[in-house]
Design an enzyme around this catalytic site. Structure first.
Site, PDB file in Angstrom:
ATOM      1  N   PHE A  96       0.783  -1.175   0.070  1.00 48.12           N
ATOM      2  CA  PHE A  96       0.071   0.023   0.057  1.00 48.12           C
ATOM      3  C   PHE A  96       1.087   1.150  -0.055  1.00 48.12           C
ATOM      4  O   PHE A  96       1.899   1.150   0.595  1.00 48.12           O
ATOM      5  CB  PHE A  96      -0.906   0.010   1.357  1.00 48.12           C
ATOM      6  CG  PHE A  96      -1.708  -1.237   1.401  1.00 48.12           C
ATOM      7  CD1 PHE A  96      -3.079  -1.103   1.072  1.00 48.12           C
ATOM      8  CD2 PHE A  96      -1.430  -2.287   1.818  1.00 48.12           C
ATOM      9  CE1 PHE A  96      -3.956  -2.181   0.926  1.00 48.12           C
ATOM     10  CE2 PHE A  96      -2.526  -3.328   2.046  1.00 48.12           C
ATOM     11  CZ  PHE A  96      -3.632  -3.312   1.489  1.00 48.12           C
ATOM     12  N   CYS A  97       0.527   2.367  -0.532  1.00 44.22           N
ATOM     13  CA  CYS A  97       1.269   3.551  -0.590  1.00 44.22           C
ATOM     14  C   CYS A  97       0.510   4.679  -0.879  1.00 44.22           C
ATOM     15  O   CYS A  97      -0.650   4.665  -1.353  1.00 44.22           O
ATOM     16  CB  CYS A  97       2.471   3.562  -1.777  1.00 44.22           C
ATOM     17  SG  CYS A  97       3.341   1.971  -1.956  1.00 44.22           S
ATOM     18  N   THR A  98       1.221   5.989  -0.760  1.00 44.00           N
ATOM     19  CA  THR A  98       0.639   7.150  -1.142  1.00 44.00           C
ATOM     20  C   THR A  98       1.758   8.009  -1.708  1.00 44.00           C
ATOM     21  O   THR A  98       2.905   8.019  -1.210  1.00 44.00           O
ATOM     22  CB  THR A  98       0.090   7.988   0.043  1.00 44.00           C
ATOM     23  OG1 THR A  98      -1.045   7.440   0.596  1.00 44.00           O
ATOM     24  CG2 THR A  98      -0.442   9.387  -0.603  1.00 44.00           C
TER      25      THR A  98
END
Length: 363
Positions: A125-127
């Site tokens: 998961f990332c931003t």
């Protein structure tokens, strides 16, 4: 809000990071990861010897957690079967030699290490945000959110060199040979965010079509391409193992883009000129034209709009956006700030989020 008291502009990483904490709903503990040189002129089997020896026990612990806790047994053994066939039929250099070297160091089989690399490749998961200041400078910040706590001690900054010259900078985990976060000086920055499309096993099966693991494709681009536009072309069109978002920032005004990928090519190219936000693009783990499945995007947009293009820089991007809950959450393992125009700005902090209330990360 969590504030870093020293501005990171064109200074070296060694000059970095004084941190103060104020009253907030969570506390942050952070470390600056060690940096290693990966010499591409060395035999692949020897390139990771130093970091692997330094992190041998942590690599084994991370693999055991991945195979025994994180991945259901049927998934892990499915991945192991795919990895075995991929190793025997398709794997190429330099990844083959590098995994052999890590296997020699740790005692883990090349098949188990390949399986771990493939699962890691499609489960982050990332931003990621690329923002343009009013003076035209592009800033690229990324949080990497990963649900495997034993991987946190494996984070390093790696400088890949050839002929004693830097090829690219990266942030990665020791034991994994692909790249999810990287920068070519005076060329471009890039990061990758997972895209939820297809099952884990469906994505792993794409390996039998000779599709590259995402992070290996990204490393190939960083190694061989020095300019923004040719990099975009390769990142958009090279067949890969799994759907992904690839976020790229350049050095010239307007050079910022989110490439939404499936396994065969780009399904959307969303650059700064098309962004409804005008001066930035933000990507979490959802198609930008669809509603997000959590609040990270909305919070990032709210924070970015409150800062404005005249005040955005690597400090405000980190402090006031990417270290704000829920963009920053209990799965966040590191934050990296980059700017290809100012390559010495590249820096990573390894973060440990300790919530005082129930504050889950992305599901």
């Amino acid at each position: 809000t969590i504030r870093f008291s020293k501005q990171v502009t064109m200074m070296s990483t060694a000059a970095l990071l004084s941190l103060s904490l104020v009253h907030c709903l969570h506390s942050l503990r952070y470390t600056v990861p060690p940096q290693y040189t990966i010499d591409l002129d060395e035999d692949p089997i020897d390139r990771w010897t130093k970091p692997c020896n330094d992190f041998k026990d942590e690599i084994i612990a991370g693999w055991m957690w991945l195979s025994n806790v994180y991945a259901p047994i049927e998934v892990y053994y499915g991945a192991l079967e795919v990895a075995t066939r991929y190793w025997d039929e398709h794997i190429m250099e330099p990844y083959k030699g590098e995994i052999e070297g890590i296997s020699k160091c740790t005692g883990l089989s090349v098949y188990n290490l390949t399986a771990a690399n493939l699962i890691y490749d499609i489960s982050a998961f990332c931003t990621s945000i690329v923002a343009q200041n009013t003076d035209g400078t592009l800033y690229h910040g990324r949080n990497l959110d990963y649900p495997i706590p034993p991987f946190r001690p494996l984070i390093i900054q790696a400088e890949f060199v050839k002929d004693n010259k830097r090829v690219f900078m990266s942030t990665t985990y020791v034991g994994f040979v692909g790249i999810l976060t990287g920068q070519v000086s005076y060329g471009y920055t890039l990061s990758a965010d997972q895209r939820f499309n297809g099952s884990l096993m469906e994505n792993l099966e794409a390996m039998h079509q000779d599709n590259l693991p995402v992070t290996w494709m990204m490393r190939n681009v960083l190694t061989n391409i020095t300019e923004y536009k040719p990099a975009i072309e390769q990142l958009a069109n090279t067949p890969i193992q799994a759907p992904i978002y690839i976020i790229v920032g350049g050095v010239n005004e307007g050079e910022g883009i989110v490439i939404t990928r499936n396994q065969t090519g780009a399904v959307d190219m969303w650059d700064l000129s098309e962004s409804e936000y005008d001066w930035y693009v933000v990507e979490t783990n959802f198609d930008h034209w669809e509603p997000a499945g959590d609040n990270r995007r909305a919070t990032a947009v709210e924070q970015m709009n409150s800062i404005g293009p005249d005040k955005i820089n690597n400090i405000t991007l980190r402090n006031d956006v990417e270290l704000v809950y829920p963009v920053f959450n209990n799965k966040t393992q590191y934050n990296t700030q980059m700017s290809a125009k100012y390559p010495d700005m590249y820096n990573t902090i390894v973060v440990d989020y300790k919530p005082s209330t129930t504050t889950p990360g992305p599901n």
